[in-house]
Structures are given as structure tokens and as C-alpha cells.
Design an enzyme around this catalytic site. Structure first.
Site, short mmCIF file in Angstrom:
data_model
loop_
_atom_site.label_atom_id
_atom_site.label_comp_id
_atom_site.label_asym_id
_atom_site.label_seq_id
_atom_site.Cartn_x
_atom_site.Cartn_y
_atom_site.Cartn_z
N GLY A 51 0.89 -1.26 -0.03
CA GLY A 51 -0.01 0.05 -0.06
C GLY A 51 0.98 1.26 0.17
O GLY A 51 2.10 1.13 -0.17
N MET A 93 2.15 5.21 1.49
CA MET A 93 2.55 5.44 2.84
C MET A 93 1.36 6.07 3.68
O MET A 93 0.36 6.45 3.26
CB MET A 93 3.56 6.59 2.80
CG MET A 93 4.86 6.58 2.16
SD MET A 93 6.10 7.89 1.95
CE MET A 93 6.56 8.46 3.64
N GLY A 98 -0.73 1.97 6.95
CA GLY A 98 -0.62 1.23 8.41
C GLY A 98 0.14 0.00 7.99
O GLY A 98 -0.13 -1.06 8.82
N GLU A 130 10.01 -2.58 4.93
CA GLU A 130 10.64 -1.63 4.01
C GLU A 130 11.09 -2.45 2.59
O GLU A 130 12.10 -2.25 2.26
CB GLU A 130 11.66 -0.88 4.51
CG GLU A 130 11.28 0.11 5.78
CD GLU A 130 10.52 1.44 5.35
OE1 GLU A 130 10.09 1.52 4.12
OE2 GLU A 130 10.43 2.09 6.17
N CYS A 171 -7.25 9.77 1.85
CA CYS A 171 -6.70 10.93 0.88
C CYS A 171 -6.60 12.07 1.82
O CYS A 171 -8.05 12.49 2.18
CB CYS A 171 -7.68 11.03 -0.32
SG CYS A 171 -6.87 12.47 -1.41
N CYS A 216 -5.54 9.72 -3.19
CA CYS A 216 -6.41 8.80 -3.89
C CYS A 216 -5.97 9.05 -5.48
O CYS A 216 -5.10 10.01 -5.66
CB CYS A 216 -8.05 8.90 -3.74
SG CYS A 216 -8.55 10.64 -4.60
N CYS A 222 -6.71 12.69 -7.03
CA CYS A 222 -6.15 13.67 -6.30
C CYS A 222 -4.44 13.57 -6.27
O CYS A 222 -3.51 14.54 -6.22
CB CYS A 222 -6.42 13.73 -4.77
SG CYS A 222 -8.14 14.46 -4.62
ZN ZN Z 1 -8.70 12.14 -3.18
#
Ligand code: ZN
Length: 213
Positions: A23, A25, A28, A97, A153, A191, A194
Site C-alpha cells: 500500500g 505511505m 499502516g 521496507e 486521501c 487517492c 487527487c
Molecule cells: Zn482524493
């Protein structure tokens, strides 16, 4: 009447596999990795935790989540160094990481899983441009189980899957080097819609269809 096999009802898989947590940054990932390590340590599993040395200015010996959870780990310079620390009776190998490791990490995870170890890796699946990050595509393909976590987001509150990089407060450009000396870098989750990357090379357009009378 209990049959011997009943105990294994929920253990359809033979020990030894790769599970990946990926996923953007702030999604989680490390938190989830630490949670799994805690659960397994309560179950008295023999666990080794690794992370790559990305910065040699100071030696870190913990993996730390954004929420402040931390757990001791071994820091290694390259993937094959992991094998120097893994013992035959280790049952769980956790790697944080993972995106910063060299290509050999893929074969090493496969090797350890084939030996019967539960290999748990966490890493960023995409870089700030939204492009696949290093070895992550291979690791995600080889893994039996993949959890893709999302953040929120920072712009619109939708589930975020991308990491927005801001250089001096402005969206970074596609060709910007990963490290820019003297610039103030910051990151936030966004997202797809954006997420902004300046000067992204993209050459597609939709054809305009003339309406036939
Ligand atoms: Zn967004």
C-alpha cells in the site's frame, strides 16, 4: 467422535509461504506487520525481523510505525545477509521496507518459504510517481497472500492508494530525483484522482466519434 484430522481443519496450507502487506505511505503497513509479529510471538513462534539499511548516518535497530509502535529488528545492507542470521528452527521471518531491497530478496523469500518458514513482507507497492516500486511487483506476485492497505486521501477523504510527494510544497515532477539536495520534501496519502505528478509522459487521447445522422 474427534478424528485426528479435525485439528487441522483451519490449516489447509502446509507451513511455509509468503504473505505481503502493501500500500501507500501512511496506510499502516508496518503497524499491521508489528501486529502480526505480536500475535505470533504470543503463540511462542521463533521470529526474526529484518529491515534494509537505507541510510548509514545512524544505525536503527527497530521497525517503527507512524502510530508509534516499535519492535527490535536486524538491519542488513543487502538481501543475502538475511541468510546469515536465519536459523534452521526460526519459524517466522518478517521483513519491513521490502521495496528498498535488491532483487535477490525475491529468491531469498522463496527459498525461506520453501524451507517451511512463514515469510511476512511489508513494503510500498508504488513510488511517488505511482509507478511500481523496485522488487515489490515480483514479491507481490510470488506471495500466496497479499493485503493491500489504504490510507485516507489528504485532499478528499477517499481511500488513498498513492503517495503524493511535495517538493517545497508543490507536486514533484515525474523525472525528479528521489533525493533532492536542499529541497524540503514531504509526503501525504492521496487517492488516484487527487494524486498529482508534474510532466508525466502520457500520450493517449480518446477519439472523438462523429455522430452519424
Ligand atoms: Zn482524493
Amino acid at each position: 467422535m474427534k478424528k485426528k484430522g479435525d485439528v487441522f481443519l483451519y490449516h489447509q496450507y502446509k507451513e511455509g509461504w509468503i504473505e505481503a502487506i502493501s500500500g501507500c505511505m501512511f496506510a499502516g503497513k508496518t503497524e499491521e506487520l508489528i501486529r502480526r509479529i505480536h500475535v505470533l510471538s504470543f503463540a511462542k513462534k521463533r521470529i526474526k525481523v529484518f529491515k534494509p539499511q537505507v541510510d548509514n548516518r545512524y544505525s536503527e535497530t527497530e521497525i517503527v510505525s507512524h502510530a508509534g509502535m516499535h519492535i527490535p529488528c536486524l538491519v542488513v545492507k543487502e538481501a543475502k545477509e538475511i541468510l546469515e542470521y536465519v536459523d534452521e528452527d526460526d519459524e517466522v521471518i518478517a521483513i519491513d521496507e521490502a521495496q528498498f531491497f535488491d532483487e535477490e530478496i525475491v529468491d531469498i523469500c522463496e527459498y525461506l518459504a520453501d524451507l517451511g518458514k512463514r515469510v511476512m513482507i511489508a513494503g510500498l507497492d508504488t513510488d511517488f510517481r505511482g509507478e511500481p516500486f523496485g522488487v515489490m511487483p515480483q514479491l507481490l506476485t510470488k506471495a500466496e497472500f497479499v493485503s493491500k492497505l489504504t490510507a485516507v486521501c489528504a485532499r478528499c477523504g477517499a481511500p488513498a492508494t498513492r503517495t503524493q510527494r511535495l517538493v517545497n510544497g508543490k507536486p514533484a515532477a515525474f523525472d525528479d530525483p528521489v533525493i533532492m539536495i536542499g529541497a524540503k520534501d514531504s509526503y501525504e496519502p492521496r487517492c488516484r484522482h487527487c494524486h498529482e505528478v508534474m510532466d508525466r509522459p502520457r500520450h493517449y487521447s480518446l477519439k472523438k466519434h462523429e455522430k452519424e445522422e
